[in-house]
Scaffold this motif. Structure first.
Motif, mmCIF file in Angstrom:
data_model
loop_
_atom_site.group_PDB
_atom_site.id
_atom_site.type_symbol
_atom_site.label_atom_id
_atom_site.label_comp_id
_atom_site.label_asym_id
_atom_site.label_seq_id
_atom_site.Cartn_x
_atom_site.Cartn_y
_atom_site.Cartn_z
ATOM 1 N N VAL A 48 0.839 -1.182 -0.072
ATOM 2 C CA VAL A 48 0.041 0.137 0.177
ATOM 3 C C VAL A 48 0.892 1.335 0.115
ATOM 4 C CG1 VAL A 48 -1.888 1.334 1.080
ATOM 5 C CG2 VAL A 48 -1.710 -1.425 1.301
ATOM 6 N N ILE A 49 0.576 2.025 -1.090
ATOM 7 C CA ILE A 49 1.455 3.147 -0.938
ATOM 8 C C ILE A 49 0.430 4.630 -1.218
ATOM 9 C CG2 ILE A 49 3.153 4.421 -2.616
ATOM 10 C CD1 ILE A 49 4.210 1.827 -3.661
ATOM 11 N N SER A 50 0.743 5.721 -0.520
ATOM 12 C CA SER A 50 -0.021 6.681 -0.606
ATOM 13 C C SER A 50 0.635 7.705 -1.619
ATOM 14 C CB SER A 50 -0.395 7.030 0.545
ATOM 15 O OG SER A 50 0.270 8.160 1.191
ATOM 16 N N THR A 51 -0.140 8.316 -2.248
ATOM 17 C CA THR A 51 0.275 9.536 -3.181
ATOM 18 C C THR A 51 -0.751 10.858 -2.950
ATOM 19 O OG1 THR A 51 -1.110 9.459 -4.819
ATOM 20 C CG2 THR A 51 0.880 7.750 -4.972
ATOM 21 N N PRO A 52 -0.205 11.938 -2.967
ATOM 22 C CA PRO A 52 -1.154 13.007 -2.821
ATOM 23 C C PRO A 52 -2.335 12.940 -3.272
ATOM 24 C CG PRO A 52 1.047 13.942 -3.677
ATOM 25 C CD PRO A 52 1.176 12.165 -3.868
ATOM 26 N N HIS A 53 -2.849 12.463 -4.283
ATOM 27 C CA HIS A 53 -4.020 12.203 -4.871
ATOM 28 C C HIS A 53 -4.850 10.898 -4.814
ATOM 29 C CE1 HIS A 53 -4.233 16.297 -6.042
ATOM 30 N NE2 HIS A 53 -3.003 16.326 -6.350
ATOM 31 N N HIS A 54 -3.765 9.932 -4.814
ATOM 32 C CA HIS A 54 -4.332 8.614 -4.949
ATOM 33 C C HIS A 54 -3.861 7.582 -3.717
ATOM 34 C CE1 HIS A 54 -4.752 10.342 -8.834
ATOM 35 N NE2 HIS A 54 -5.835 9.761 -8.910
ATOM 36 N N TYR A 55 -4.333 6.508 -3.508
ATOM 37 C CA TYR A 55 -3.678 5.165 -3.072
ATOM 38 C C TYR A 55 -3.170 4.278 -3.960
ATOM 39 C CZ TYR A 55 -6.214 7.868 0.717
ATOM 40 O OH TYR A 55 -6.596 8.708 1.165
ATOM 41 N N ILE A 57 -2.478 0.377 -4.465
ATOM 42 C CA ILE A 57 -2.595 -0.897 -3.786
ATOM 43 C C ILE A 57 -1.894 -1.983 -4.973
ATOM 44 C CG2 ILE A 57 -3.787 -2.628 -2.868
ATOM 45 C CD1 ILE A 57 -5.713 -0.704 -1.486
ATOM 46 N N GLU A 73 -11.246 5.895 0.216
ATOM 47 C CA GLU A 73 -10.787 4.999 1.262
ATOM 48 C C GLU A 73 -11.600 3.690 1.169
ATOM 49 O OE1 GLU A 73 -9.576 5.063 4.815
ATOM 50 O OE2 GLU A 73 -9.887 3.321 4.209
#
Lengths: 418, 739
Positions: A48-55, A57, A73
Motif C-alpha cells: 500500500v502506497i499513498s500519493t497526494p491524490h491516490h492510493y 494498492i 478509502e
C-alpha cells in the motif's frame, strides 16, 4: 472503487493499463517506482502506497506487479483479493500469468478486464461464468476459428446469470458425471539447529472439480472432522449443517473451485516428514569453510517423499562452492549467492547428501550466522494431518456419478535453521 | 518498433480498413481491427482511423463489436465530434434482440466520457433499467452513476433515484449491489445512500445470494444502519454469524467490523467476536498472498492494542521465515513485541536474538529495537542479550544497541548499572550520527559510573574538526559539560579546548550558539550550571514513562478494515489530511492553517472542518478585543442559547486548547489554571455580521466530559450551529491528539 490498473514488469515498464473511470496519468506510477527503488529488492515493495491524490494498492505475482489506483478509502483486503482474482483469471486463461502471455493475448485481457469490473466495481469474477462470456484461447480453437471464422466469444448470455443460485448455472449437462476432490496439505514449519520443531502448522485445502448434470445436492463427510481447526468455506456450503453435524452439504458450482480451506495447528498433530543433518562451518581467518547436509525420512507414514529441492541463501562473503552430491544435481549462483540442490526422491537405503568446500572472500570477517535451508518436497497419496474423506452422497439427481478423492502433501514454508 | 513509423502504420491500417475485399472477409477484417487495438494498447496514437472504426461497428460479429467499442471509449474524448456519429450505431444496438449486445452497447455508451453525450444516453439507460435480462439491468444501473458524473453538477434526478431505490428489490443479486454502488455515488453530496430498516433487512436476507464482493460491500453499507432494539440487534448478529467463517478474508473482515460497530455497547460480544475471528485472521497471516498477510498483520496489531493477550498463545505464528519480504518481517517483529508475556518471553527473545544477526541491516536493527521495547517490561533478560550483541563488534548492530540503551536508562533507570558496564569499547564500532549521539549522551549523563568516560569523550574532542554531523557536536558539548560537573579534574582542559573550537572555529551557527551559551553559563558560576543542566530530567505529565494504556475496542472499531491500521492512526491522519486539503482547494486559508496546526484531524471531524467554510455563513473576526468586564456583563445578561456535553477522557493541556482556539479566531477571556478540577474557561468570538458568541467550557474529570454552554447576543440558529460545529471540531481534535 478501483480507478485504474497498471501492469508493471520487473524492469519497471508499464506494459498494460486500463482505466474504468476517468483516465489517470501513468505518472502516478512514479510513486510506485520511488518505493520500488527504496525497497532495493522487488520483493520488498510495500503493498500500500499513498500519493497526494491516490492510493496505490499493488500485488506482486509471477514477477509482475498489478498496481491499482484507488481514489477513496476502501477496505484494503477487498482490493488485494480482487487483484489476486485478476491474476488467477489470467493464469486460468493463458496457462501462465506472464508478461509474454498477457501481451500475446492483449485483446482477451482487455475483454476480461472489461467484464470483471464496471465503473470500478467487481462484476463477473467466477471463472465458469467468465468462460462463457469470453472463451479462453486454445491452439485447437484458434485453428478451428481460423477455418470457420467463428469468434472466441459466446454469442449467448451465460445462463448462470439467470439461475437462482449465483454460483451455478442452470441446465448443466454432461455425458460423464464426475466429482473429484483433491485434499492438498502444505506443511509450514521452522526447525531449529538441533532438529526440534520451533513451529509447525498444516494449511490444507480441498479443491473440487465437479462436472455433474442438473442441480445436484452433495454432502461430503469425513472420518475425523474434529481434526480441522479453522475452516473457511465456499459460499455454497450450508454453514449451519457443518456446525451441527460436521458434514459439508452444498449445491456445487460447475467446474473447478475451492471447497474449503483449513488449518491444523496443534503441534503434536503435525508430523514432520523429513529431517536434515547438517554441519556448516566457516573457519576464523581462513578463506574456506565446510558444508555438509544429509536428508532423511522421518514421519512419512510409509510413503515415498519426492520432488525434494533444497535452497540455501549463502552469506555474502561466499565466493564459490565446491560440492559433491550423492544424488541429484546442484547449482550455485555466485551473484545472488543462492545454492539450489535438486534432490529428487529419498530412498531410505542410501540417504542423499551434499558435501564439500566453501570458498570465502579472503580477509572478510567470518559470517555471523549460518544460512537457513528452505526445503520443498511432495508426498502423494497422503494427507499428513490424517484427514480422510468418509463418503460423498448426492441427492436431487437420479444418475450415479463417478467419484474420486486424491490426497497430496507438500512443503509450504519449510525452513531448517543451521 | 511501431513507435517510429506510427504515421505509416496508421496509413496502412486505414487503407486496409477501407479495402472492400478485406471488409468482405470477416476474419481478415477482424484481424485488422485487432491490430489497431494492439497498437492502441502499446500507446500508439490510433485516433486517425476513427471514422473507419466507427463503420466497422455495424456488424453482427460480437467480437468485432467489442473491439470497436473498446476503441471508441478510448478515443471518444479526443474526437468528440466524430464519436457523436458512433452514437447512432450504439443506440441501435441498445435495442438488439441479443441481451449481450444490448448490455455491451449500453456500457460502452456510458463510458464514452465526452461532453454532450448525456442527452443521448438518458433514454437507453431508462430502458435498460427495465430490461428483462439481468445483464443489461446491471449495466444500466451503473450507467446511472456514470451519467450523473458526466453531468458534473450536483443536481440529482429524483425520479432516477427513486427508480434505483425500487430496483434494490430486483431478483438479481448483482443488480441489487450495483444499485447500492450507484446510489452511493449519485447521492454523494447528501452523504450517500440511506439504509433504513426495510432496506437493511432486505439486504440481510439477500446476503447469502451475493458473491463475495457484493457481500463485502453490503457489509460496509450496513454499518450505517442502527438497529432499534436489542432484540433486532442480536437477530442481525445471528444472521451474520456464518460470514465470520467465509472463505474470503475481505468478507470476514467486513463482518467483523460490522459486529464490532453494532455491538459497541456490549463489550463482551465484541471480545467474543474477536476470539472467533482469531482463526481466520491467523490463517490470513500465513496466507499464500504476501499482501494479504501484510494487511492481516496490521489488523492483528490493531487488535493487540486492546486485547494484549489475544494472540499470545499463537506467538509462534509470528516467527519470521527467511524468504518473507521485509515489510512482513517488520510487521511480525512489531507483533511479537506486543504479544510478549511471562510464558513466551523466553522463546520470543531467543527468536528475536536470531534476527539481530540477519543479513539485512534494516531487519536486524528493527529486531534490536524490538528487544529494546520488550526491555521496558523484562529488563534484565533483554539487557543481557543486548550486551552480548555488542560483543559482535558489528557497526550497524552496535549503533542501534547503544540507541536502545539510551532510551532504556531513561525509561527504566534500574538498568543503568548494567548498561554502564556494557558501554566501554563501543566507541570503536560507531560511525553514524544517531549512534554517536546516543553514546555521547550516555557518557555525559552517567559518566561518573564509567571509568573511561572522559577518555572516550576526549577522543571525540580531538576529532571534532573532522566531525561532519552538527548534532553530534551539540551532544558532545552538553555531555562534556555534564561530565565536567561530576569529574572536573579530568574534563576541565578538554572542555576548554572544545569551547574554544566551537566558539572560534565552528561554522555551524547552532553549535556555535550552544558553545557560547555554555561559556556564558560557566561565567555565571558552577551552581547555576548545575541548576540548569541537572534539573529534573523528565516531566511526568508527558506520560512517556507510563505504559500506553489499553485502548477500548470502540476507539478503533470504525478504523477496522480500512487503510488506517496499515498506516497507523497518526500517519493516516496526515495522509488523509493532505487529501482533504487538496479537495478543499487553496481558497480556504483559514481551515488549512488550522488543519496544519494539529497533527491529527480525525476522520469524522475532517468532514466538518470542510463543511464550515462551505456553508459560507460563519466568518469569525480575527483579533476580537473584549474586556473581561464587558464579557461578564454581557454573559450575565444573556440566556444560554445552546448547551452540549462532549466526551473527554483523561488529562488535558489548557495551553494547547487555547492555541487551537486562537487559530480559528476564538479568543480566551479567562480560564482556570492547569490542573484545577473542575476546570473552566470563558471564550468569546464574533462573526463578520457582529453577532457575538460567548462560551463557557466546564470540564468535569470525574464524569470525563466537557460541558459547553454558548450564549449569543442575536438569536440566529444557523450561525450558532456553525459556531458549535467549529468548537466541537477543535475540542474533538485536541482530544484526539492527546489520545
Amino acid at each position: 472503487m478501483i480507478h485504474s490498473l497498471f501492469l508493471i514488469n520487473c524492469s519497471g515498464d508499464i506494459f498494460l493499463e486500463k482505466h474504468w473511470k476517468s483516465v489517470v496519468s501513468q505518472s502516478v506510477c512514479d510513486y510506485f517506482f520511488e518505493a520500488q527503488e527504496k525497497a532495493a529488492d522487488v520483493e520488498n515493495v510495500p503493498p500500500v502506497i499513498s500519493t497526494p491524490h491516490h492510493y496505490l494498492i499493488s500485488i506482486y505475482r509471477d514477477k509482475l506487479f498489478f498496481v491499482s489506483v484507488i481514489q477513496t478509502e476502501v477496505p484494503p483486503l477487498f482490493v488485494i483479493e480482487f487483484l489476486h482474482r485478476v491474476a488467477d483469471t489470467f493464469q486460468d486463461y493463458f496457462g501462465e500469468c506472464s508478461e509474454a502471455a498477457i501481451k500475446d493475448n492483449v485483446v482477451i485481457v482487455y475483454e476480461l478486464l472489461e467484464e470483471m469490473l464496471d465503473n470500478g466495481f467487481p462484476l463477473a469474477t467466477e471463472s465458469n461464468i467468465l468462460k462463457e462470456l469470453i472463451k479462453p484461447p486454445t491452439i485447437l480453437r484458434s485453428v478451428v476459428n481460423s477455418i470457420t471464422g467463428s469468434s472466441n466469444v459466446g454469442d449467448t448470455l451465460p445462463t448462470g446469470q439467470l439461475s437462482n443460485i449465483p454460483w451455478r448455472r442452470a441446465g448443466v449437462k454432461y455425458t460423464n458425471n464426475e466429482a473429484y476432490f483433491d485434499v492438498i496439505e502444505e506443511i509450514d514449519a521452522i526447525i531449529d539447529k538441533s532438529g526440534s520443531t520451533v513451529f509447525a502448522e498444516i494449511q490444507g485445502v480441498i479443491d473440487a472439480c465437479i462436472k455433474l448434470s442438473g442441480m445436484p445436492d452433495l454432502s461430503l463427510s469425513f472420518m475425523n472432522p474434529r481434526l480441522l481447526d479453522d475452516v473457511s468455506f465456499h459460499p455454497c456450503i450450508r454453514f449451519k449443517r457443518w456446525e451441527s453435524e460436521r458434514v459439508l452439504s452444498f449445491i456445487p458450482p460447475d467446474g473447478n473451485f475451492r471447497l474449503i480451506s483449513y488449518r491444523v495447528s496443534s503441534q503434536n498433530l503435525v508430523a514432520i516428514p523429513v529431517y536434515v543433518k547438517h554441519s556448516i562451518s566457516f573457519k576464523e581467518n581462513s578463506s574456506c569453510g565446510r558444508f555438509d547436509i544429509t536428508i532423511g525420512p522421518k514421519q512419512n507414514m510409509g510413503k515415498t517423499i519426492e520432488g525434494i529441492t533444497v535452497t540455501v541463501h549463502m552469506p555474502k562473503v561466499v565466493l564459490n562452492m565446491n560440492l559433491t552430491p550423492t544424488q541429484g544435481s546442484y547449482t550455485f549462483d555466485p551473484v545472488t549467492k543462492v545454492l539450489t540442490w535438486d534432490v529428487g526422491k529419498i530412498t531410505p537405503q542410501k540417504l542423499p547428501s551434499l558435501k564439500g568446500l566453501v570458498n570465502l572472500q579472503s580477509g572478510a570477517p567470518k559470517p555471523e550466522e549460518n544460512p537457513s535451508l528452505n526445503i520443498q518436497f511432495k508426498i502423494q497419496q497422503l494427507a499428513i494431518s490424517g484427514l480422510k474423506v468418509n463418503r460423498l452422497d448426492m441427492y436431487g439427481e437420479k444418475y450415479k456419478p463417478f467419484k474420486g478423492v486424491k490426497y497430496v502433501t507438500k512443503a509450504g514454508k519449510f525452513q531448517v535453521r543451521t | 518498433m511501431p513507435y517510429l513509423g506510427s504515421e505509416d502504420v496508421v496509413k496502412e491500417l486505414k487503407k486496409a480498413l477501407c479495402n472492400p475485399h478485406i471488409q468482405a472477409d470477416r476474419l481478415r477484417y477482424r484481424n485488422v481491427i485487432q491490430r489497431v487495438i494492439r497498437y492502441m494498447t502499446q500507446g500508439l496514437d490510433m485516433s486517425g482511423v476513427f471514422m473507419e472504426m466507427v463503420k466497422a461497428s455495424a456488424t453482427v460479429d460480437i467480437v468485432q463489436k467489442k473491439l470497436v467499442y473498446l476503441y471508441m471509449c478510448t478515443y471518444a474524448p479526443l474526437k468528440p465530434d466524430l464519436a457523436l456519429l458512433a452514437i447512432n450505431t450504439l443506440c441501435k444496438d441498445c435495442s438488439d434482440p441479443n441481451p449481450m449486445v444490448r448490455g455491451l452497447a449500453l456500457r460502452s455508451m456510458c463510458s464514452l466520457r465526452m461532453p454532450g453525450v448525456q442527452e443521448y444516453i438518458q433514454q437507453p439507460i431508462l430502458n435498460g433499467l427495465r430490461d428483462k435480462a439481468s445483464y443489461v439491468r446491471r449495466v444500466a444501473v451503473l450507467g446511472c452513476a456514470k451519467m450523473h458524473n458526466l453531468h458534473g453538477d450536483s443536481e440529482v434526478d429524483g425520479a432516477l433515484v427513486n427508480e434505483l431505490y425500487s430496483l434494490l428489490r430486483d431478483q438479481d443479486p448483482i443488480v441489487v449491489v450495483n444499485c447500492l454502488r450507484s446510489l452511493e455515488e449519485i447521492l454523494k453530496q447528501e452523504g450517500g445512500i440511506v439504509i433504513n430498516k426495510p432496506i437493511a433487512h432486505h439486504l440481510l436476507n439477500r446476503m447469502s445470494k451475493l458473491d463475495q464482493w457484493g457481500q463485502a460491500e453490503v457489509l460496509n453499507f450496513l454499518l450505517r444502519y442502527q438497529p432499534r432494539s436489542e432484540e433486532e440487534l442480536f437477530d442481525i448478529l445471528n444472521l451474520l454469524d456464518s460470514f465470520l467463517k467465509s472463505g474470503s478474508p475481505g468478507v470476514v473482515m467486513g463482518a467483523t467490523k460490522l459486529f464490532l460497530i453494532l455491538a459497541k455497547k456490549f463489550p463482551h460480544v465484541q471480545t467474543d467476536v474477536l476470539v472467533r475471528v482469531k482463526g481466520p485472521l491467523l490463517a490470513a497471516c500465513s496466507s499464500e498472498s504476501r499482501e494479504l498477510c501484510f494487511v492481516a498483520l496490521c489488523h492483528v496489531r490493531q487488535i493487540l492494542h486492546s486485547l494484549p493477550g489475544h494472540f499470545s498463545s499463537h506467538y509462534k505464528k509470528f516467527f519470521c521465515s527467511y524468504s518473507e519480504p521485509h515489510y512482513i518481517k517488520l510487521q511480525k517483529v512489531e507483533v511479537l513485541c506486543e504479544l510478549v508475556n511471562d510464558e513466551n518471553v523466553q522463546q520470543v527473545l531467543e527468536e528475536l536474538r536470531g534476527y539481530c544477526t540477519d543479513v539485512s541491516a534494516d531487519f536486524a536493527q528493527a529486531a534490536i529495537f524490538a528487544i529494546g521495547s520488550i526491555a521496558r517490561t523484562y529488563t534484565d533478560q533483554c539487557v543481557q542479550i543486548l550486551t552480548e550483541l555488542l560483543g559482535l563488534r558489528q557497526e550497524h548492530i552496535t549503533t542501534v544497541v547503544v540507541q536502545t540503551f539510551r532510551d532504556l536508562v531513561w525509561l527504566c533507570p534500574q538498568c543503568t548499572e548494567a548498561v554502564c558496564q556494557a558501554l566501554p569499547g563501543c566507541e570503536e564500532n560507531i560511525q553514524d550520527s544517531e549512534g554517536k549521539q546516543a553514546l555521547i549522551w550516555l557518557l555525559g549523563v552517567h559518566g561518573e559510573r564509567i571509568p573511561n568516560a572522559p577518555y572516550v569523550l576526549e577522543d571525540f574532542v580531538e576529532n571534532v574538526k573532522s566531525e561532519t554531523f552538527p548534532a553530534v557536536k551539540m551532544e558532545l558539548l552538553t555531555a562534556l559539560l555534564r561530565l565536567f560537573l561530576s569529574r572536573p579534574a579530568e574534563c576541565q582542559d578538554m572542555l576548554g579546548r572544545l569551547l574554544y573550537y566551537c566558539i572560534e572555529e565552528e561554522k555551524d551557527m547552532a553549535v556555535r550558539d550552544r558553545g557560547l551559551f555554555y561559556y556564558r553559563l560557566l561565567l555565571v558560576g558552577i551552581d547555576e550550571v548545575k541548576r540548569i543542566l541537572c534539573s529534573p530530567k523528565s516531566d511526568p505529565t508527558l506520560g512517556l514513562l507510563e505504559d500506553p494504556a489499553e485502548r477500548p475496542v470502540n476507539s478503533w472499531a470504525s478504523d477496522f478494515n480500512t487503510l488506517v491500521p496499515v498506516y497507523g492512526k497518526s500517519r493516516w491522519a496526515t495522509i488523509s489530511k493532505c487529501h482533504g486539503a487538496e479537495r478543499c482547494g487553496p481558497e480556504l486559508p483559514k481551515t488549512s492553517s488550522f488543519a496544519a496546526s494539529g497533527p491529527l484531524i480525525p476522520e469524522e471531524n475532517k468532514e466538518r472542518v470542510q463543511e464550515v467554510p462551505d456553508s459560507g455563513t460563519l466568518m469569525l473576526v480575527p483579533n476580537l478585543q473584549l474586556t473581561a468586564d464587558y464579557f461578564e456583563k454581557t454573559w450575565l445578561s444573556l440566556k444560554v442559547a445552546h448547551q452540549q456535553v462532549l466526551p473527554w477522557q483523561g488529562e488535558f493541556h489548557p495551553d494547547t486548547l487555547q492555541m487551537a482556539l486562537q487559530v480559528v479566531n476564538i479568543q480566551t477571556i479567562a480560564m482556570s489554571r492547569a490542573g484545577a478540577r473542575p476546570w473552566k474557561a470563558y471564550l468569546s468570538a464574533q462573526d463578520d455580521t457582529g453577532c457575538l458568541f460567548l462560551t463557557e467550557l466546564l470540564w468535569k474529570p470525574e464524569n470525563s466530559e466537557m460541558q459547553i454552554s454558548v450564549k449569543q447576543n442575536e438569536t440566529r440558529t444557523e450561525t450558532l450551529k456553525s459556531f458549535i460545529s467549529v468548537l466541537e471540531t477543535v475540542i474533538g481534535t485536541i482530544e484526539e491528539i492527546k489520545s
